[in-house]
Design a protein around this motif. Structure first.
Motif, PDB file in Angstrom:
ATOM      1  N   LEU A 283      38.500  29.445  56.257  1.00 20.16           N
ATOM      2  CA  LEU A 283      39.811  29.955  55.853  1.00 20.16           C
ATOM      3  C   LEU A 283      39.698  31.362  55.283  1.00 20.16           C
ATOM      4  O   LEU A 283      40.638  32.156  55.352  1.00 20.16           O
ATOM      5  CB  LEU A 283      40.443  29.033  54.803  1.00 20.16           C
ATOM      6  CG  LEU A 283      40.811  27.613  55.255  1.00 20.16           C
ATOM      7  CD1 LEU A 283      41.322  26.803  54.077  1.00 20.16           C
ATOM      8  CD2 LEU A 283      41.858  27.662  56.363  1.00 20.16           C
ATOM      9  N   PHE A 284      38.539  31.675  54.712  1.00 19.19           N
ATOM     10  CA  PHE A 284      38.314  32.982  54.091  1.00 19.19           C
ATOM     11  C   PHE A 284      37.580  33.946  55.013  1.00 19.19           C
ATOM     12  O   PHE A 284      37.658  35.162  54.823  1.00 19.19           O
ATOM     13  CB  PHE A 284      37.501  32.816  52.800  1.00 19.19           C
ATOM     14  CG  PHE A 284      38.246  32.104  51.707  1.00 19.19           C
ATOM     15  CD1 PHE A 284      38.891  32.824  50.710  1.00 19.19           C
ATOM     16  CD2 PHE A 284      38.309  30.717  51.673  1.00 19.19           C
ATOM     17  CE1 PHE A 284      39.586  32.174  49.698  1.00 19.19           C
ATOM     18  CE2 PHE A 284      39.005  30.060  50.669  1.00 19.19           C
ATOM     19  CZ  PHE A 284      39.640  30.787  49.679  1.00 19.19           C
TER      20      PHE A 284
ATOM     21  N   LEU B 218      42.576  32.768  60.637  1.00 18.46           N
ATOM     22  CA  LEU B 218      42.951  31.725  59.688  1.00 18.46           C
ATOM     23  C   LEU B 218      43.450  32.294  58.363  1.00 18.46           C
ATOM     24  O   LEU B 218      44.321  31.702  57.721  1.00 18.46           O
ATOM     25  CB  LEU B 218      41.769  30.786  59.446  1.00 18.46           C
ATOM     26  CG  LEU B 218      41.320  29.940  60.636  1.00 18.46           C
ATOM     27  CD1 LEU B 218      40.098  29.115  60.272  1.00 18.46           C
ATOM     28  CD2 LEU B 218      42.448  29.021  61.103  1.00 18.46           C
ATOM     29  N   ARG B 219      42.888  33.428  57.942  1.00 22.85           N
ATOM     30  CA  ARG B 219      43.296  33.985  56.650  1.00 22.85           C
ATOM     31  C   ARG B 219      44.482  34.947  56.759  1.00 22.85           C
ATOM     32  O   ARG B 219      44.971  35.448  55.738  1.00 22.85           O
ATOM     33  CB  ARG B 219      42.126  34.685  55.964  1.00 22.85           C
ATOM     34  CG  ARG B 219      41.663  35.976  56.592  1.00 22.85           C
ATOM     35  CD  ARG B 219      40.710  36.756  55.682  1.00 22.85           C
ATOM     36  NE  ARG B 219      40.280  37.978  56.319  1.00 22.85           N
ATOM     37  CZ  ARG B 219      39.154  38.129  56.995  1.00 22.85           C
ATOM     38  NH1 ARG B 219      38.312  37.122  57.108  1.00 22.85           N
ATOM     39  NH2 ARG B 219      38.851  39.282  57.557  1.00 22.85           N
ATOM     40  N   ALA B 220      44.965  35.193  57.964  1.00 16.74           N
ATOM     41  CA  ALA B 220      45.995  36.217  58.171  1.00 16.74           C
ATOM     42  C   ALA B 220      47.265  35.967  57.367  1.00 16.74           C
ATOM     43  O   ALA B 220      47.899  36.899  56.873  1.00 16.74           O
ATOM     44  CB  ALA B 220      46.325  36.320  59.663  1.00 16.74           C
TER      45      ALA B 220
ATOM     46  N   ALA C 184      28.761  30.664  50.017  1.00 10.30           N
ATOM     47  CA  ALA C 184      28.813  30.702  51.484  1.00 10.30           C
ATOM     48  C   ALA C 184      29.539  31.944  51.994  1.00 10.30           C
ATOM     49  O   ALA C 184      29.116  32.570  52.976  1.00 10.30           O
ATOM     50  CB  ALA C 184      29.500  29.446  52.011  1.00 10.30           C
ATOM     51  N   ILE C 185      30.617  32.323  51.334  1.00  9.52           N
ATOM     52  CA  ILE C 185      31.379  33.496  51.766  1.00  9.52           C
ATOM     53  C   ILE C 185      30.560  34.771  51.613  1.00  9.52           C
ATOM     54  O   ILE C 185      30.492  35.597  52.533  1.00  9.52           O
ATOM     55  CB  ILE C 185      32.699  33.604  50.975  1.00  9.52           C
ATOM     56  CG1 ILE C 185      33.641  32.455  51.347  1.00  9.52           C
ATOM     57  CG2 ILE C 185      33.385  34.947  51.231  1.00  9.52           C
ATOM     58  CD1 ILE C 185      34.846  32.330  50.423  1.00  9.52           C
ATOM     59  N   LEU C 186      29.916  34.941  50.471  1.00  9.42           N
ATOM     60  CA  LEU C 186      29.173  36.180  50.220  1.00  9.42           C
ATOM     61  C   LEU C 186      27.875  36.267  51.020  1.00  9.42           C
ATOM     62  O   LEU C 186      27.332  37.359  51.190  1.00  9.42           O
ATOM     63  CB  LEU C 186      28.884  36.327  48.723  1.00  9.42           C
ATOM     64  CG  LEU C 186      30.099  36.478  47.815  1.00  9.42           C
ATOM     65  CD1 LEU C 186      29.666  36.794  46.391  1.00  9.42           C
ATOM     66  CD2 LEU C 186      31.048  37.562  48.325  1.00  9.42           C
TER      67      LEU C 186
ATOM     68  N   ARG D  82      50.153  37.250  51.581  1.00  8.26           N
ATOM     69  CA  ARG D  82      49.108  37.316  52.610  1.00  8.26           C
ATOM     70  C   ARG D  82      47.691  37.313  52.033  1.00  8.26           C
ATOM     71  O   ARG D  82      46.711  37.358  52.782  1.00  8.26           O
ATOM     72  CB  ARG D  82      49.316  38.545  53.506  1.00  8.26           C
ATOM     73  CG  ARG D  82      50.553  38.433  54.383  1.00  8.26           C
ATOM     74  CD  ARG D  82      50.612  39.531  55.426  1.00  8.26           C
ATOM     75  NE  ARG D  82      51.756  39.372  56.309  1.00  8.26           N
ATOM     76  CZ  ARG D  82      51.798  38.584  57.379  1.00  8.26           C
ATOM     77  NH1 ARG D  82      50.728  37.887  57.710  1.00  8.26           N
ATOM     78  NH2 ARG D  82      52.881  38.488  58.125  1.00  8.26           N
ATOM     79  N   LEU D  83      47.568  37.251  50.725  1.00  4.63           N
ATOM     80  CA  LEU D  83      46.245  37.161  50.110  1.00  4.63           C
ATOM     81  C   LEU D  83      45.678  35.752  50.247  1.00  4.63           C
ATOM     82  O   LEU D  83      46.412  34.765  50.207  1.00  4.63           O
ATOM     83  CB  LEU D  83      46.323  37.505  48.620  1.00  4.63           C
ATOM     84  CG  LEU D  83      46.560  38.953  48.213  1.00  4.63           C
ATOM     85  CD1 LEU D  83      46.700  39.033  46.697  1.00  4.63           C
ATOM     86  CD2 LEU D  83      45.429  39.850  48.691  1.00  4.63           C
ATOM     87  N   MET D  84      44.349  35.660  50.374  1.00  4.39           N
ATOM     88  CA  MET D  84      43.635  34.393  50.225  1.00  4.39           C
ATOM     89  C   MET D  84      43.155  34.340  48.781  1.00  4.39           C
ATOM     90  O   MET D  84      42.409  35.224  48.342  1.00  4.39           O
ATOM     91  CB  MET D  84      42.444  34.316  51.175  1.00  4.39           C
ATOM     92  CG  MET D  84      42.802  34.057  52.626  1.00  4.39           C
ATOM     93  SD  MET D  84      43.604  32.463  52.925  1.00  4.39           S
ATOM     94  CE  MET D  84      42.426  31.322  52.203  1.00  4.39           C
ATOM     95  N   LEU D  85      43.588  33.339  48.040  1.00  3.95           N
ATOM     96  CA  LEU D  85      43.324  33.247  46.608  1.00  3.95           C
ATOM     97  C   LEU D  85      42.595  31.955  46.276  1.00  3.95           C
ATOM     98  O   LEU D  85      42.892  30.899  46.845  1.00  3.95           O
ATOM     99  CB  LEU D  85      44.643  33.267  45.832  1.00  3.95           C
ATOM    100  CG  LEU D  85      45.569  34.465  46.050  1.00  3.95           C
ATOM    101  CD1 LEU D  85      47.022  34.057  45.890  1.00  3.95           C
ATOM    102  CD2 LEU D  85      45.224  35.572  45.071  1.00  3.95           C
TER     103      LEU D  85
END
Length: 246
Positions: A23-24, A29-31, A95-97, A180-183
Motif C-alpha cells: 500500500l505504501f 495502490l497509494r495514489a 520493510a518500507i525503508l 492523497r497522503l498515505m498515513l
C-alpha cells in the motif's frame, strides 16, 4: 484491501505484512491515499475506557493486527480465513525503508529519527523530505504548517511517531486536509530500529511475549501499559470472542 475480520467492533484486515507494505510502495495502490492504523491490545483497552477514541479508530481506512492476541482472536472469529500474522509499525517501517524505491516521505515525531533513517542507506535518506521532531500541540497553526510543508515537498507517505492517541488524532486531521497522503502512526518505531534500540527474539514475537521483553528493558516507562492497560485489552478480546459463541 476489502477482506476483514470484525474484532471488538472494528474491521481488522486479513492481509499479511507484504500486502500492507505494498500500500505504501506500489504507486498505483497509494495514489488515492489512506490512513493505516496498527491496532494493539493497549489501544483496545483505551477504546474500552474512551468511546471517543474508539470512534476515532473506526475512521481509519485500514486497520491491521499489531498484537498476537488479535491474530489469535481472528482464529476464533474467522476460522476459515484468520489473520495470517501481525503487521506492526516496526515491521512496516523496516520493510518500507529497506525497499529499492522509497516514496517521498515525512516523519512527524520520534526521537532523533534521522539517526535511524541513516542506517537504511542512501535511498531511504534521499526519500526523506521532511522531519519534525519538536513538540506537536495539535493547534490549527501547526496543522497548517504541516500541510504547507508536506505539499511543498511533494510528500506521499507520512510516518507519525507520537504515540496513542495523539498520532491517531493527527493522522485523521491530515487525512481530512490532504486525502492523497498515505498515513500511519508508528509510536516508538524509530527508537526500536535505531542504533540503541533492540527487538525481542522472533520466538517471543510469535508467542505474544514481545511485551515482556519490552517491559524488562524499560520497566519505569512501560509498567503501567503492560501490567494495567494490556490485561484490560485482552479481557475485551476474550469477551468479544465469548459473545460470538453464545
Amino acid at each position: 484491501m476489502n477482506d476483514v475480520c470484525e474484532i471488538c467492533g472494528v474491521p481488522v484486515s486479513l492481509g499479511d505484512l507484504n500486502s500492507h507494505v505494498r500500500l505504501f510502495t506500489d504507486p498505483t495502490l497509494r495514489a488515492d491515499g489512506a490512513w493505516l492504523l496498527t491496532l494493539n491490545t493497549e489501544m483496545l483497552a483505551r477504546g474500552v475506557r474512551e468511546p471517543d477514541y474508539w470512534n476515532l479508530v473506526k475512521k481509519a481506512d485500514v486497520i491491521t493486527a499489531d498484537g498476537m492476541p488479535l491474530v489469535w482472536a481472528s482464529r476464533i472469529k474467522s476460522p476459515k480465513t484468520p489473520i495470517p500474522g501481525r503487521t506492526t509499525g516496526v515491521d512496516l517501517v523496516d520493510a518500507i525503508l529497506r525497499g529499492d524505491a522509497v516514496a517521498p516521505y515525512a516523519v512527524i515525531g520520534g526521537k532523533s529519527p534521522l539517526k535511524t533513517i541513516e542506517r537504511y542507506g542512501r535511498v531511504a535518506v534521499e526519500a526523506c523530505k521532511y522531519v519534525f521532531d519538536g513538540r506537536v500541540d495539535m493547534s490549527a497553526e501547526q496543522l497548517d504548517l504541516f500541510c504547507r510543508e508536506l505539499s511543498l515537498r511533494e510528500v506521499q507517505v507520512v510516518f507519525i511517531a507520537l504515540g496513542v492517541p495523539k498520532q491517531d488524532q493527527l493522522a485523521f486531521a491530515l487525512r481530512q486536509r490532504m486525502p492523497r497522503l498515505m498515513l500511519t502512526g508508528i509510536g516508538g518505531t524509530f527508537e526500536i530500529l535505531g542504533p540503541e534500540g533492540s527487538r525481542a527474539p522472533q520466538w517471543m514475537q510469535k508467542t505474544g511475549l514481545e511485551w515482556a521483553f519490552r517491559l524488562f528493558n524499560e520497566p519505569g516507562r512501560l509498567w503501567r501499559r503492560y501490567l494495567i492497560h494490556y490485561p484490560r485489552g485482552v479481557w475485551a478480546l476474550l469477551k468479544d470472542c465469548v459473545t460470538l459463541g453464545r
